[in-house]
Design a protein around this motif. Structure first.
Motif, short mmCIF file in Angstrom:
data_model
loop_
_atom_site.label_atom_id
_atom_site.label_comp_id
_atom_site.label_asym_id
_atom_site.label_seq_id
_atom_site.Cartn_x
_atom_site.Cartn_y
_atom_site.Cartn_z
N TRP A 114 0.89 -1.18 0.00
CA TRP A 114 0.00 0.00 0.00
C TRP A 114 0.91 1.22 0.00
O TRP A 114 1.50 1.56 1.02
CB TRP A 114 -0.89 -0.05 1.24
N HIS A 115 1.04 1.86 -1.15
CA HIS A 115 2.10 2.85 -1.33
C HIS A 115 1.62 4.30 -1.29
O HIS A 115 2.34 5.19 -1.76
CB HIS A 115 2.80 2.59 -2.67
N GLN A 116 0.48 4.56 -0.71
CA GLN A 116 -0.04 5.93 -0.71
C GLN A 116 0.65 6.82 0.31
O GLN A 116 0.70 8.04 0.14
CB GLN A 116 -1.55 5.91 -0.47
N LEU A 117 1.13 6.24 1.41
CA LEU A 117 1.86 7.00 2.44
C LEU A 117 3.08 6.18 2.86
O LEU A 117 3.03 4.95 2.85
CB LEU A 117 0.97 7.28 3.65
N PRO A 118 4.16 6.84 3.29
CA PRO A 118 5.39 6.10 3.64
C PRO A 118 5.36 5.52 5.05
O PRO A 118 6.22 5.80 5.88
CB PRO A 118 6.46 7.19 3.51
N ILE A 119 4.34 4.72 5.33
CA ILE A 119 4.22 4.10 6.65
C ILE A 119 4.02 2.60 6.50
O ILE A 119 3.68 2.10 5.41
CB ILE A 119 3.07 4.71 7.46
N VAL A 120 4.22 1.88 7.59
CA VAL A 120 4.06 0.44 7.58
C VAL A 120 3.46 -0.01 8.91
O VAL A 120 3.77 0.56 9.96
CB VAL A 120 5.41 -0.27 7.32
N ARG B 155 3.53 0.34 14.46
CA ARG B 155 3.38 1.30 13.35
C ARG B 155 4.64 2.15 13.28
O ARG B 155 5.10 2.69 14.30
CB ARG B 155 2.17 2.20 13.57
N ALA B 156 5.20 2.28 12.08
CA ALA B 156 6.44 3.05 11.92
C ALA B 156 6.51 3.62 10.51
O ALA B 156 5.70 3.28 9.63
CB ALA B 156 7.65 2.15 12.18
N MET B 157 7.48 4.47 10.29
CA MET B 157 7.77 4.92 8.93
C MET B 157 8.33 3.73 8.15
O MET B 157 9.04 2.88 8.69
CB MET B 157 8.78 6.06 8.95
N ALA B 158 8.00 3.68 6.87
CA ALA B 158 8.36 2.52 6.07
C ALA B 158 9.87 2.30 5.99
O ALA B 158 10.33 1.15 5.89
CB ALA B 158 7.76 2.66 4.67
N ASP B 159 10.67 3.38 6.05
CA ASP B 159 12.11 3.18 5.95
C ASP B 159 12.72 2.65 7.25
O ASP B 159 13.93 2.42 7.32
CB ASP B 159 12.81 4.48 5.51
N HIS B 160 11.88 2.44 8.27
CA HIS B 160 12.33 1.82 9.52
C HIS B 160 11.83 0.38 9.63
O HIS B 160 11.70 -0.14 10.74
CB HIS B 160 11.86 2.63 10.73
#
Length: 519
Positions: free
Chosen positions: A87-93, A158-163
């Motif tokens: 799900w690439h709409q926001l940079p979160i995971v 929940r975190a930023m995707a680059d983490h």
């Protein structure tokens, strides 16, 4: 103060206009000395009447379309099933590690163990104190949470995707290496005792506890909480033993949703969970829920209460039951929202409550059907009677087409709001796994709701709603209504500790003062 007549008011209005004009023109503006003609009342009304724009009907809605659930990529790391939803709409995971054991797997003499284990997971690992763990999560600008249900324990992150790598490592550490330090357990024990002391004074807690005990009997779903006795007795070794028995990769799965790829998730999981060993997990023996053959009434006496909290229901169905969708539609007609029959009648028509609802709970095993409301004490019996009027109607006749369509629209149109964030997507994907549903279950979800016929909704309601076999649980001042409730079935009056105070046979009774004392 005297009331101004119409003429005086108009004169003052005209003068105020002149003064405003003089100010606008500056201090040297000429003074107007000619008399101003006052408009007649008819002229004034004509000039001040607002112009109403012609109302336009809203555009017609388009035909609802199915929404494909995002694809789920499956993988495996050290025996742990990995499910990735991109799900690439926001940079979160979002990460959800789910252990397929919960409070229903607690030892009978240790109710609440799953909740205690889940709470202690965040209180430090073998290499990190509770404070250090919290600092690491905060440094990432992330959130971590744990929860225990009847069938699962969940660790969420929940975190930023680059983490992603750091998040995966923390989740793995928390799941695999909890410290269960004695000092942290003592703190939790004190917090839990304070919470129980507060909760056992709340009517909503009392009604939930009694309802689940009544409906499930000896089945472990009946246990909704721990006890003071368990908190006094539990030791670190008990937590370690429960954790070791259930926290193994073959008894778990992970769902990751967000701005990530399946390859990246798989690589992070392989690093974080390397060496996690599988073990056999013993199945918990579960007694069957009691079979109810008639209505029963339980009143939890709470002297001084000005309201009564009502829960009425019975054993329902498993979430995977093939009747689930037509049953959802039937229940939406009955009590699924503020547009349903129960709400519109008990609140809008009879003014008995602020809200009345019904629902089927989602569980791996048999859930419950339950209708609920909080009402004034003096209308308790009337409200219970109103519930049964609607129970009997929903199983006696198919819903009219307009009600059916409104119910289908509500369920269908609200579904897109359930998949609009990666957190919600992760939650639904997790449900697919725990309830054994297919990956494409939600792809045709809206169509299947719209295709339910009135006859199918009626058949599902008749199969799973039984007005003559329900449990009625009411918390409130028993002396005001317990006798009246006897017309629905035999009444047992209990105190807040669950001890029997009185019993009344079925049939109208004047009050609890005529009840037969319990032996």
């Amino acid at each position: 103060m005297k009331t101004m007549n119409h003429k005086t008011l108009l004169t003052l209005l005209a003068c105020s206009v002149l003064v405003a004009g003089a100010i606008a023109c500056g201090s040297n503006a000429p003074q107007v000395t000619e008399p101003v003609e006052e408009p007649s009342p008819v002229d004034l009304a004509e000039t001040t009447e607002p112009t109403q724009p012609a109302k336009q009907p809203p555009p017609a809605s388009g035909t609802p379309r199915d929404i494909a659930f995002p694809p789920i990529a499956r993988g495996e790391a050290a025996g742990l099933e990995i499910n990735t939803v991109e799900w690439h709409q926001l940079p979160i995971v979002y990460l959800r590690l789910v252990i397929k054991s919960g409070s229903a797997d607690d030892p009978a003499e240790r109710a609440g163990m799953a909740d205690l284990v889940a709470s202690m997971l965040k209180e430090g690992t073998r290499t990190k104190s509770s404070q250090r763990l919290a600092e690491e999560v905060e440094f990432l600008g992330a959130d971590i949470w744990t929860s225990a249900g009847s069938d699962t324990i969940t660790i969420g992150f929940r975190a930023m995707a680059d983490h992603l790598d750091e998040a995966m490592a923390i989740v793995a550490d928390v799941a695999r290496n909890p410290a269960f330090r004695a000092d942290e357990l003592d703190k939790l024990r004190r917090r839990e005792k304070d919470r129980l002391s507060l909760m056992t004074k709340r009517p909503n807690y009392l009604v939930q506890r009694q309802f689940m005990d009544t409906v499930y009997g000896d089945h472990p779903y009946a246990r909704i909480d721990t006890t003071v006795e368990v908190l006094d007795a539990v030791r670190r070794a008990d937590l370690v033993r429960w954790h070791r028995a259930h926290f193994v990769p073959n008894n778990a799965y992970m769902v990751v949703a967000g701005d990530v790829t399946g390859e990246a998730v798989q690589a992070a999981a392989n690093r974080a969970f390397r060496g996690w060993r599988s073990r056999d997990v013993a199945e918990t023996e579960r007694a069957a829920p009691p079979v109810r053959t008639e209505r029963q009434v339980y009143v939890v006496n709470r002297p001084g209460s000005e309201q009564s909290v009502i829960h009425i229901g019975e054993i329902g169905v498993e979430r995977s039951d093939e009747d689930w969708i037509p049953l959802m539609v039937a229940n939406q007609v009955l009590g699924g929202s503020a547009a349903s029959r129960l709400f519109m009648d008990l609140r809008e028509q009879r003014s008995l409550t602020y809200g009345a609802y019904s629902r089927f709970s989602e569980r791996l095993g048999l859930g419950t059907f339950r209708a609920t409301a909080s009402v004034r004490t003096d209308v308790t019996v009337e409200a219970v009677g109103a519930f049964f009027e609607h129970f009997e109607r929903i199983v006696a006749e198919a819903p009219p087409q307009d009600e059916l369509v409104n119910a289908q629209r509500y369920l269908s149109d609200s579904f897109p709001l359930r998949i609009d964030t990666p957190g919600k997507i992760a939650s639904l994907a997790s449900d697919l796994r725990i309830f054994g549903l297919e990956d494409n279950y939600y792809d045709s979800f809206r169509t299947r709701i719209r295709e339910v016929t009135p006859e199918q909704a009626l058949a599902a309601a008749r199969e799973h709603i039984h007005p003559d076999k329900m449990a009625i649980v009411v918390v409130g001042q028993a002396a005001d209504f317990a006798g009246g409730l006897a017309r629905f079935g035999a009444v047992t009056v209990l105190n807040e500790a669950g001890e029997v105070e009185a019993e009344l046979p079925a049939g109208e009774q004047p009050s609890t003062e005529t009840a037969t004392p319990a032996e």
